[in-house]
Design a protein around this motif. Structure first.
Motif, PDB file in Angstrom:
ATOM      1  N   ARG A  80       0.916  -1.249   0.020  1.00  5.71           N
ATOM      2  CA  ARG A  80      -0.047  -0.024  -0.165  1.00  5.71           C
ATOM      3  C   ARG A  80       1.116   1.312  -0.245  1.00  5.71           C
ATOM      4  N   PHE A  81       1.723   1.147   0.631  1.00  2.75           N
ATOM      5  CA  PHE A  81       2.748   2.550   1.009  1.00  2.75           C
ATOM      6  C   PHE A  81       4.241   2.545  -0.001  1.00  2.75           C
ATOM      7  N   GLY A  82       3.885   1.546  -1.801  1.00  4.08           N
ATOM      8  CA  GLY A  82       5.133   1.420  -1.948  1.00  4.08           C
ATOM      9  C   GLY A  82       6.443   1.182  -1.744  1.00  4.08           C
ATOM     10  N   THR A 100       2.685  13.764 -11.770  1.00  5.53           N
ATOM     11  CA  THR A 100       2.103  14.653 -11.742  1.00  5.53           C
ATOM     12  C   THR A 100       0.826  14.388 -11.774  1.00  5.53           C
ATOM     13  N   GLU A 101      -0.742  15.032 -11.417  1.00  5.32           N
ATOM     14  CA  GLU A 101      -1.455  15.186 -11.550  1.00  5.32           C
ATOM     15  C   GLU A 101      -2.657  13.793 -12.189  1.00  5.32           C
ATOM     16  N   ASP A 102      -2.416  13.761 -13.988  1.00 12.59           N
ATOM     17  CA  ASP A 102      -2.322  13.566 -14.661  1.00 12.59           C
ATOM     18  C   ASP A 102      -1.972  11.645 -15.317  1.00 12.59           C
ATOM     19  N   THR A 103      -0.661  11.148 -14.455  1.00 16.72           N
ATOM     20  CA  THR A 103       0.008  10.470 -14.310  1.00 16.72           C
ATOM     21  C   THR A 103      -0.755   9.331 -13.458  1.00 16.72           C
ATOM     22  N   ASP A 104      -0.605   7.745 -14.292  1.00 17.29           N
ATOM     23  CA  ASP A 104      -1.319   6.371 -13.468  1.00 17.29           C
ATOM     24  C   ASP A 104       0.412   6.231 -13.243  1.00 17.29           C
ATOM     25  N   PRO A 105      -0.063   5.998 -12.077  1.00 19.99           N
ATOM     26  CA  PRO A 105       1.194   5.121 -11.211  1.00 19.99           C
ATOM     27  C   PRO A 105       1.623   3.783 -12.337  1.00 19.99           C
ATOM     28  N   PRO A 106       0.277   3.173 -11.522  1.00 24.38           N
ATOM     29  CA  PRO A 106       0.912   1.393 -12.681  1.00 24.38           C
ATOM     30  C   PRO A 106       1.125   1.735 -13.715  1.00 24.38           C
ATOM     31  N   GLY A 107       0.556   2.394 -14.171  1.00 28.24           N
ATOM     32  CA  GLY A 107       0.776   2.357 -16.120  1.00 28.24           C
ATOM     33  C   GLY A 107       2.550   3.393 -16.168  1.00 28.24           C
ATOM     34  N   LEU A 108       2.573   3.995 -15.340  1.00 32.23           N
ATOM     35  CA  LEU A 108       4.060   4.415 -15.965  1.00 32.23           C
ATOM     36  C   LEU A 108       4.859   3.076 -15.230  1.00 32.23           C
ATOM     37  N   VAL A 147       2.034   3.848  -5.519  1.00 32.16           N
ATOM     38  CA  VAL A 147       2.105   4.441  -4.010  1.00 32.16           C
ATOM     39  C   VAL A 147       0.757   5.033  -5.066  1.00 32.16           C
ATOM     40  N   VAL A 148      -1.049   4.767  -4.762  1.00 31.22           N
ATOM     41  CA  VAL A 148      -1.746   4.725  -5.258  1.00 31.22           C
ATOM     42  C   VAL A 148      -2.823   5.915  -4.601  1.00 31.22           C
ATOM     43  N   PRO A 149      -2.921   6.777  -4.774  1.00 28.43           N
ATOM     44  CA  PRO A 149      -4.073   7.636  -3.246  1.00 28.43           C
ATOM     45  C   PRO A 149      -5.448   6.930  -3.539  1.00 28.43           C
TER      46      PRO A 149
END
Length: 230
Positions: free
Chosen positions: A120-122, A205-213, A228-230
């Motif tokens: 959860r906290f990466g 950034t606000e528009d970036t998806d961490p899993p996609g990155l 870490v996904v809010p």
């Protein structure tokens, strides 16, 4: 001598690059002081900095503040920094020059198992974490358990309130930034925060998806990556 609470666990060319990076970090911190320093790496992968000069005491204190220090003896109730070595059903084990167990209930990071909290906290392996030492290993239930510091808990909770993160180990900050830029993601992150010498946190950034990155850059980084996904 100061033993820094961050590990150098890569080999070959990566080790030399990491030593160069650490030398630059130390120079940035104490280069303006009247000192000379030498770097070494202990058998347990913690780097040591030997300092001489008129400002040696000040320089040692600066490095302790910036990196945390590995000491030979831990005192109950005092705050230290250890690196995340392992995790199991009972909690986290930090390496602070000796193994320090943080029971799951003392992590203070919400419900779930230690593994679920790590996800959860990466939290990547070897990331430095601040803790309050509770004493020796519990004996008949009388010892006070070690715990994460309040400031550490606050920092990790803050990660979950932002735009999302991608945490990485086994790479310097410069290597992570270069990889992101080469992969075409220069506009997808705000900054790369240094968590340790070889542990970094990419602030999206606000528009970036961490899993996609992660999916996009994972093949370029021979590392552990956690979102870490809010």
């Amino acid at each position: 001598m100061v033993v820094l609470a961050t590990k150098l666990y890569v080999d070959g060319d990566a080790r030399e690059r990491s030593l160069d990076s650490l030398r630059s970090l130390v120079t940035n911190e104490i280069g303006d002081l009247e000192v000379e320093f030498d770097l070494g790496v202990r058998h347990d992968e913690f780097p040591s900095v030997t300092i001489e000069g008129a400002d040696a005491t000040v320089a040692r204190n600066v490095l302790r503040e910036e990196f945390g220090e590995i000491v030979s003896d831990l005192e109950s109730g005092e705050t230290y920094v250890g690196t995340l070595e392992s995790w199991d059903d009972d909690g986290f084990v930090l390496d602070a020059g000796q193994a320090v167990r943080i029971p799951t209930d003392e992590l203070g990071l919400g419900p779930g198992s230690a593994e679920q909290i790590r996800e959860r906290f990466g939290l990547v392996q070897h990331v430095p974490l601040a803790f309050v030492y509770g004493g020796d290993e519990p004996n008949e239930g009388t010892a006070t358990p070690s715990r994460l510091t309040d400031a550490e808990r606050d920092r990790l909770y803050e990660w979950t309130r932002g735009n999302g993160r991608l945490n990485v180990n086994c790479a310097t900050r410069a290597e992570v930034r270069a990889t992101l830029n080469r992969a075409g993601h220069a506009q997808d992150y705000v900054t790369v925060e240094r968590l340790g010498l070889l542990e970094q946190s990419v602030v999206c950034t606000e528009d970036t998806d961490p899993p996609g990155l992660l999916a996009s850059v994972g093949e370029y980084l021979p590392a552990e990556l956690r979102c870490v996904v809010p």
